[in-house]
Design a protein around this motif. Structure first.
Motif, PDB file in Angstrom:
ATOM      1  N   TYR A  88       0.862  -1.273  -0.100  1.00  0.00           N
ATOM      2  CA  TYR A  88      -0.061   0.045  -0.024  1.00  0.00           C
ATOM      3  C   TYR A  88       0.803   1.101   0.169  1.00  0.00           C
ATOM      4  O   TYR A  88       0.659   2.509  -0.754  1.00  0.00           O
ATOM      5  N   LEU A  89       1.898   1.133   0.838  1.00  0.00           N
ATOM      6  CA  LEU A  89       2.645   2.311   0.926  1.00  0.00           C
ATOM      7  C   LEU A  89       3.494   2.647  -0.186  1.00  0.00           C
ATOM      8  O   LEU A  89       3.517   3.666  -1.004  1.00  0.00           O
ATOM      9  N   LEU A  90       4.020   1.530  -0.996  1.00  0.00           N
ATOM     10  CA  LEU A  90       4.617   1.821  -2.180  1.00  0.00           C
ATOM     11  C   LEU A  90       3.684   2.464  -3.334  1.00  0.00           C
ATOM     12  O   LEU A  90       3.926   3.383  -4.039  1.00  0.00           O
ATOM     13  N   LEU A  91       2.454   1.832  -3.500  1.00  0.00           N
ATOM     14  CA  LEU A  91       1.353   2.223  -4.328  1.00  0.00           C
ATOM     15  C   LEU A  91       1.136   3.645  -4.159  1.00  0.00           C
ATOM     16  O   LEU A  91       0.898   4.549  -5.032  1.00  0.00           O
ATOM     17  N   GLY A  92       0.874   3.991  -2.672  1.00  0.00           N
ATOM     18  CA  GLY A  92       0.617   5.345  -2.498  1.00  0.00           C
ATOM     19  C   GLY A  92       1.590   6.515  -3.041  1.00  0.00           C
ATOM     20  O   GLY A  92       1.094   7.383  -3.473  1.00  0.00           O
ATOM     21  N   LEU A  93       2.871   5.837  -2.890  1.00  0.00           N
ATOM     22  CA  LEU A  93       4.060   6.823  -3.237  1.00  0.00           C
ATOM     23  C   LEU A  93       4.093   7.085  -4.826  1.00  0.00           C
ATOM     24  O   LEU A  93       4.412   8.001  -5.264  1.00  0.00           O
ATOM     25  N   ILE A  94       3.783   6.008  -5.329  1.00  0.00           N
ATOM     26  CA  ILE A  94       3.904   6.226  -6.845  1.00  0.00           C
ATOM     27  C   ILE A  94       2.678   6.940  -7.457  1.00  0.00           C
ATOM     28  O   ILE A  94       2.880   7.703  -8.314  1.00  0.00           O
ATOM     29  N   MET A  95       1.434   6.778  -6.791  1.00  0.00           N
ATOM     30  CA  MET A  95       0.512   7.665  -7.608  1.00  0.00           C
ATOM     31  C   MET A  95       0.617   8.963  -6.763  1.00  0.00           C
ATOM     32  O   MET A  95       0.185   9.895  -7.468  1.00  0.00           O
ATOM     33  N   ALA A  96       1.199   9.347  -5.947  1.00  0.00           N
ATOM     34  CA  ALA A  96       1.678  10.737  -5.153  1.00  0.00           C
ATOM     35  C   ALA A  96       2.793  11.225  -6.397  1.00  0.00           C
ATOM     36  O   ALA A  96       2.436  12.461  -6.607  1.00  0.00           O
ATOM     37  N   VAL A  97       3.566  10.528  -6.882  1.00  0.00           N
ATOM     38  CA  VAL A  97       4.341  10.866  -7.887  1.00  0.00           C
ATOM     39  C   VAL A  97       3.550  11.320  -9.277  1.00  0.00           C
ATOM     40  O   VAL A  97       3.664  12.702  -9.757  1.00  0.00           O
ATOM     41  N   VAL A  98       2.359  10.606  -9.425  1.00  0.00           N
ATOM     42  CA  VAL A  98       1.332  10.913 -10.520  1.00  0.00           C
ATOM     43  C   VAL A  98       0.595  12.184 -10.272  1.00  0.00           C
ATOM     44  O   VAL A  98       0.578  13.429 -11.023  1.00  0.00           O
ATOM     45  N   GLY A  99       0.218  12.204  -9.120  1.00  0.00           N
ATOM     46  CA  GLY A  99      -0.608  13.549  -8.613  1.00  0.00           C
ATOM     47  C   GLY A  99       0.191  14.624  -8.581  1.00  0.00           C
ATOM     48  O   GLY A  99      -0.522  15.771  -8.672  1.00  0.00           O
ATOM     49  N   GLY A 100       1.231  14.629  -8.043  1.00  0.00           N
ATOM     50  CA  GLY A 100       2.187  15.740  -7.975  1.00  0.00           C
ATOM     51  C   GLY A 100       2.656  16.221  -9.324  1.00  0.00           C
ATOM     52  O   GLY A 100       2.649  17.465  -9.595  1.00  0.00           O
ATOM     53  N   TYR A 101       2.854  15.370 -10.194  1.00  0.00           N
ATOM     54  CA  TYR A 101       3.123  15.809 -11.518  1.00  0.00           C
ATOM     55  C   TYR A 101       1.991  16.591 -12.190  1.00  0.00           C
ATOM     56  O   TYR A 101       2.132  17.648 -12.855  1.00  0.00           O
ATOM     57  N   LEU A 102       0.690  16.252 -11.888  1.00  0.00           N
ATOM     58  CA  LEU A 102      -0.629  16.863 -12.532  1.00  0.00           C
ATOM     59  C   LEU A 102      -0.682  18.338 -11.804  1.00  0.00           C
ATOM     60  O   LEU A 102      -0.621  19.256 -12.465  1.00  0.00           O
ATOM     61  N   SER A 103      -0.058  18.281 -10.536  1.00  0.00           N
ATOM     62  CA  SER A 103      -0.084  19.706  -9.900  1.00  0.00           C
ATOM     63  C   SER A 103       0.891  20.548 -10.233  1.00  0.00           C
ATOM     64  O   SER A 103       0.761  21.768 -10.278  1.00  0.00           O
ATOM     65  N   TYR A 104       2.003  19.920 -10.690  1.00  0.00           N
ATOM     66  CA  TYR A 104       3.207  20.876 -11.245  1.00  0.00           C
ATOM     67  C   TYR A 104       2.791  21.623 -12.657  1.00  0.00           C
ATOM     68  O   TYR A 104       2.875  22.720 -12.763  1.00  0.00           O
TER      69      TYR A 104
ATOM     70  N   VAL B 204      -6.327  12.240  -3.052  1.00  0.00           N
ATOM     71  CA  VAL B 204      -7.450  11.701  -1.948  1.00  0.00           C
ATOM     72  C   VAL B 204      -7.635  10.321  -1.821  1.00  0.00           C
ATOM     73  O   VAL B 204      -7.332   9.693  -0.916  1.00  0.00           O
ATOM     74  N   PHE B 205      -8.051   9.653  -3.013  1.00  0.00           N
ATOM     75  CA  PHE B 205      -8.156   8.286  -3.134  1.00  0.00           C
ATOM     76  C   PHE B 205      -7.137   7.306  -3.231  1.00  0.00           C
ATOM     77  O   PHE B 205      -7.284   6.008  -3.098  1.00  0.00           O
ATOM     78  N   PHE B 206      -6.201   7.662  -4.067  1.00  0.00           N
ATOM     79  CA  PHE B 206      -5.075   6.917  -4.297  1.00  0.00           C
ATOM     80  C   PHE B 206      -3.728   7.028  -3.996  1.00  0.00           C
ATOM     81  O   PHE B 206      -2.696   6.473  -3.834  1.00  0.00           O
ATOM     82  N   VAL B 207      -3.869   8.174  -3.176  1.00  0.00           N
ATOM     83  CA  VAL B 207      -2.614   8.349  -2.137  1.00  0.00           C
ATOM     84  C   VAL B 207      -2.571   8.496  -0.798  1.00  0.00           C
ATOM     85  O   VAL B 207      -2.343   7.616   0.085  1.00  0.00           O
ATOM     86  N   ALA B 208      -3.773   9.528  -0.481  1.00  0.00           N
ATOM     87  CA  ALA B 208      -4.042   9.572   1.164  1.00  0.00           C
ATOM     88  C   ALA B 208      -4.619   8.319   1.706  1.00  0.00           C
ATOM     89  O   ALA B 208      -4.142   7.967   2.731  1.00  0.00           O
ATOM     90  N   MET B 209      -5.458   7.624   1.056  1.00  0.00           N
ATOM     91  CA  MET B 209      -6.122   6.430   1.740  1.00  0.00           C
ATOM     92  C   MET B 209      -5.347   5.171   1.609  1.00  0.00           C
ATOM     93  O   MET B 209      -5.027   4.780   2.874  1.00  0.00           O
ATOM     94  N   PRO B 210      -4.358   4.851   0.629  1.00  0.00           N
ATOM     95  CA  PRO B 210      -3.426   3.938   0.672  1.00  0.00           C
ATOM     96  C   PRO B 210      -2.361   3.960   1.881  1.00  0.00           C
ATOM     97  O   PRO B 210      -2.071   3.217   2.294  1.00  0.00           O
ATOM     98  N   ILE B 211      -2.016   5.321   1.980  1.00  0.00           N
ATOM     99  CA  ILE B 211      -1.023   5.447   2.922  1.00  0.00           C
ATOM    100  C   ILE B 211      -1.597   5.542   4.341  1.00  0.00           C
ATOM    101  O   ILE B 211      -1.184   4.823   5.041  1.00  0.00           O
ATOM    102  N   LEU B 212      -2.463   6.545   4.445  1.00  0.00           N
ATOM    103  CA  LEU B 212      -2.995   6.422   6.019  1.00  0.00           C
ATOM    104  C   LEU B 212      -3.753   5.098   6.393  1.00  0.00           C
ATOM    105  O   LEU B 212      -3.671   5.060   7.657  1.00  0.00           O
TER     106      LEU B 212
END
Lengths: 572, 92, 190
Positions: A37-53, A89-97
């Motif tokens: 879960y942690l790894l998946l959340g971090l990978i999706m965080a990269v995607v979400g962060g890229y979009l925010s950039y 929200v759904f693919f970073v926060a929930m998987p990690i927390l």
């Protein structure tokens, strides 16, 4: 150091997983699933962060080529807004927390060998992985990804003609349905484990607070998501079958979606917040060497906040055209819900008061959580009361508000937890030098990104516009957008520091002792990382509450929850 | 919960369920007002649901926790429905 | 239910865990159907979804109600038999429950066919949209229950039976029955 003895191999219970497939793919061990879960959340965080950039670049320098992304423009901007929100929200926060912290900590903190339904647990994770894949695939289909906003309001989302996105939006809905199923099954697993598998002596009154928060979060999710799934089914029917549930010209009710969405949407923010709050509540006693102030108070605050979260949802809809008679009761419940959270915050501050505070990295993140979350909570009061919300609704003030609350939960609370439990999870210490750099640069750049957004929101810049320069009233404030975007580069760069630290420390970090922080809860009495089955031959027996620090008359300043020899041996 | 003692009880509950079903089927022919008939139908449905839950789902033998898990969502659904009334049902 | 389960792999522990788990799951199912049914109720009372009784086959639906109620009874008898250790009884009653579920689905399919051929498709109006979504979601649950019960029935033939699994499948099956108990008057009668 550890209590592991040669006889441990003879433990009754699940067999140790062997082979690549059983260890990494069809893993049923809760600790491996937590890492997944942690790894998946971090990978999706990269995607979400890229979009925010890409999104922030477009806002600072509209309609210029974004390096590493390309031209944005209004249509793509809508895609960015929508998917940044839901992915985070759904693919970073929930998987990690929930996924990672919950899976890792629940069995370890309650003295169980695994979750109640290990195979269901694996299914939850792989459903989530499938949902993530569907989200990513939705970027590749003709017409592009979903662009109806993260709330997916119909009629905009109900017909392909309105957004120009056909399969992208349908896949987006489908991905979230899969995600909901994953966390529904996960929540059932969490709650069953907590109810039925606590170690001998571990009554509800002795549960670590994060377990209470995880349980409350699971209940909130379980009980709030049903109406949204019903709404999602209706929306999918509108899109695929051609019904008119949410289409006014066919006699449908678009407002109904908003009610169903926010009936889930508001509890959902607590689903994300509570586990982070729990992590911080675990960390404060350890690094101030004091018991938590008001254990029972915090438990009740959590339960009351959870219950109230079901009756505040319409504060998201003050300007939606809903019946104005609803505004007053929902304003009142919204102001009311700040009471339990204020109690929790006061309990946290009181726990720090006159403690011997050690500014280790987990503690720094936890303290930052407290400061940032309070800031976000205070701006929430402006938005919770209908009169001021009617002015501020839909502006960047709202954006700043929910980034202060959600980022304090996901980033500050999340990193607090990761830095705190990293030694237990991976058996090595996380590097402190890079950790310090990561913390300070994140704290500063986060505030520079988001604090000015309050101002530009009050000045009248609304959300979801691709080019602020088109509006004469915002153009003079454009410098705020530029400052925010430049600071975002810093925020992204500081996360790269973390990624380097995270992976390098797993390989080269200092080996972690069983209990590096001298903490009392059960998970610190197992070796780091804990073996399969967690406890060796005998389940732990719990003799006292979770936060017995600096007990008068005791020989040392912490008394482990676990009784017996293993607890004493676990001293570093 | 032993099966042997309850089996006869199960048959009785089944007969009750069928009888109540018949009542709601013929409720439309009763010489009372329409709202009264509709109310009767849903009271009957609620009684049937409670009969199934208490007996077939053994709720009457369960701990308080299971009761709580079973009733909390019902209350929430009811609350949700009531909160939707001003927007969709009541006159503005 | 507050007692902790000290053993890891004992079947008694598994039964208790399964029961708590399935009740939590059913709670979320109540919210799912509750959200959908609430939406229908307010659309009806608000006047956007007029019930079209004349085009529904109440007799056939009543037969279906009878079948589903009876299958709930056979399900609970299957559990009673499993508790007694009566393998044959368990298989027979589970088989009857599966047949009841299949009959329900067959009759429902017949109903749908009749309605669609008369032009009452899911997009023929708000009532029909709700009708197909609600009964369709319910039918999907019946199908899942049929698969679960059939699996248990076949498993019993292979000697894999565990009584508590019959109880868990039964809890789910009775819940599906309760949903129909409310859908029947809501859609067909009132």
């Amino acid at each position: 150091m550890s209590h592991a003895s040669p006889t441990v191999t003879a433990v009754r219970g699940p067999h140790e997983a062997t082979g690549f497939f059983r260890t990494y793919l069809y893993a049923t061990d809760h600790k491996m699933i937590a890492r997944q879960y942690l790894l998946l959340g971090l990978i999706m965080a990269v995607v979400g962060g890229y979009l925010s950039y890409a999104m922030r670049w477009q806002l600072a320098w509209p309609d210029t080529e974004v390096p590493g992304f390309g031209f944005v423009g209004p249509e793509t901007y809508n895609v960015l807004v929508t998917n940044h929100g839901t992915i985070m929200v759904f693919f970073v926060a929930m998987p990690i927390l929930l996924g990672s912290f919950g899976n890792f900590l629940i069995p370890l903190m309650i003295g169980a060998r695994d979750m109640a339904f290990p195979r269901l647990n694996a299914l939850s994770f792989w459903l989530l992985a499938l949902g993530s894949a569907v989200v990513l695939v939705s970027f590749l289909v003709p017409g592009g990804a979903a662009s109806a906003g993260w709330t997916g309001y119909p009629p905009l989302s109900a017909k392909a003609e309105y957004t120009g996105v056909d399969w992208g939006l349908t896949l987006w809905l489908l991905a979230h349905a899969i995600e909901f199923a994953a966390f529904l099954l996960g929540g059932v697993n969490f709650l069953t484990t907590i109810v039925t598998m606590r170690a001998p002596g571990l009554g509800f009154g002795r549960l670590p607070l994060i377990i209470w928060q995880q349980a409350t979060a699971a209940i909130l999710f379980l009980l709030s998501v049903g109406p949204l799934i019903a709404g999602a089914i209706m929306l999918l029917m509108d899109r695929i079958v051609g019904t008119g549930f949410f289409l006014p010209e066919r006699g449908g009710e678009p407002l109904l979606w908003q009610h169903l969405f926010w009936f889930f949407g508001h509890p959902e923010v607590y689903v994300v917040l509570l586990p982070a709050l729990g992590a911080v509540l675990e960390i404060f006693p350890v690094f101030s060497r004091k018991p938590i102030f008001g254990y029972t108070l915090v438990v009740w605050a959590t339960i009351v906040a959870g219950a109230l979260s079901f009756i505040v949802w319409a504060h998201h809809m003050f300007v939606s055209g809903m019946d104005p008679r609803l505004a007053m009761p929902f304003s009142i419940t919204t102001i009311l819900i700040s009471v339990p959270f204020a109690l929790a915050v006061f309990a946290m501050i009181a726990s720090l008061y006159r403690g011997s505070i050690a500014f280790e990295l987990p503690m720094l993140w936890a303290l930052a959580f407290l400061a940032m979350f309070t800031t976000g909570g205070l701006t929430g009061i402006f938005l919770g009361s209908a009169p001021s919300d009617i002015y501020l609704n839909g502006t960047y003030f709202v954006v700043a508000h929910f980034h202060y609350t959600l980022i304090s939960a996901v980033i500050f609370g999340g990193y607090a937890g990761i830095y705190y439990w990293f030694p237990k999870m991976f058996g090595r210490m996380l590097g402190t030098r890079l950790g310090q750099l990561h913390f300070w640069s994140t704290l500063v750049s986060f505030n520079v990104v988001f604090f000015p957004l309050h101002w530009i929101g009050i000045a009248g810049m609304v959300r979801r516009i691709a080019n602020p320069l088109q509006y004469d009233m915002i153009a003079p404030h454009q410098w705020i957008n530029v400052v925010s975007t430049v600071a975002l580069f810093g925020l992204v760069a500081s996360q790269l520091v973390f990624f380097v630290n995270f992976f390098v420390s797993q390989l080269r970090g200092r080996p972690a002792p069983a209990n590096p922080w001298e903490a009392t809860t059960l998970e610190w009495t197992t070796p780091s990382p804990p073996p399969h089955g967690n406890w060796g031959e005998a389940l732990p027996v719990v003799g006292r509450g979770p936060y017995e620090y600096s007990v008068p008359g005791a020989t040392r300043d912490w008394l482990p929850q676990r009784t017996g020899a293993a607890a004493a041996e676990a001293r570093p | 919960m032993t099966g042997t003692t309850l089996t006869r009880g199960y048959v009785i509950i089944w007969i009750w369920l069928l009888a109540l079903m018949t009542v709601s089927l013929f409720a439309n022919t009763l010489p009372v007002s329409r709202p009264a008939i509709v109310t009767l139908m849903f009271v009957v449905a609620a009684v049937k649901a409670v009969l199934v839950a208490l007996n077939f789902m053994h709720l009457r033998l369960e701990a308080w926790l299971i009761y709580a898990i079973a009733t909390a969502p019902m209350l929430l659904v009811f609350g949700l429905m009531l909160a939707l009334f001003p927007d969709f049902v009541l006159p503005r | 239910m507050s007692a902790a389960t000290p053993t890891y792999a004992g079947t008694a522990g598994a039964a208790a865990r399964g029961k708590v788990g399935i009740w939590w799951f059913l709670a979320s199912e109540v919210m799912l159907f509750g959200g959908l049914i609430s939406s229908f109720v307010i659309s009806r009372l608000g006047g956007s979804a007029h019930v079209e009784h004349d085009h529904l086959n109440v007799t056939v639906a009543a037969i279906n109600t009878f079948i589903l109620l009876s299958s709930s009874y056979t399900m609970v008898e299957a559990y009673a038999a499993a508790e007694r250790g009566d393998r044959r009884g368990m298989r027979v009653f589970l088989g009857l429950t599966v047949l009841g579920g299949l009959a329900f689905l067959g009759i429902k399919a017949y109903e749908y066919t009749g309605e669609i051929t008369h032009g009452f498709t899911p997009w023929a109006g708000t009532f029909w949209s709700f009708y197909y979504t609600m009964t369709g979601l319910h039918a999907l649950h019946v199908l899942i229950g049929v698969i679960a019960n059939a699996t248990l029935c076949l498993g019993a033939r292979l000697g894999l039976e565990r009584p508590y699994r019959v109880e868990l499948a039964g809890l789910y099956w009775h819940f599906v029955d309760i949903v129909w108990i409310f859908l029947f008057p809501l859609v067909y009668l009132s």
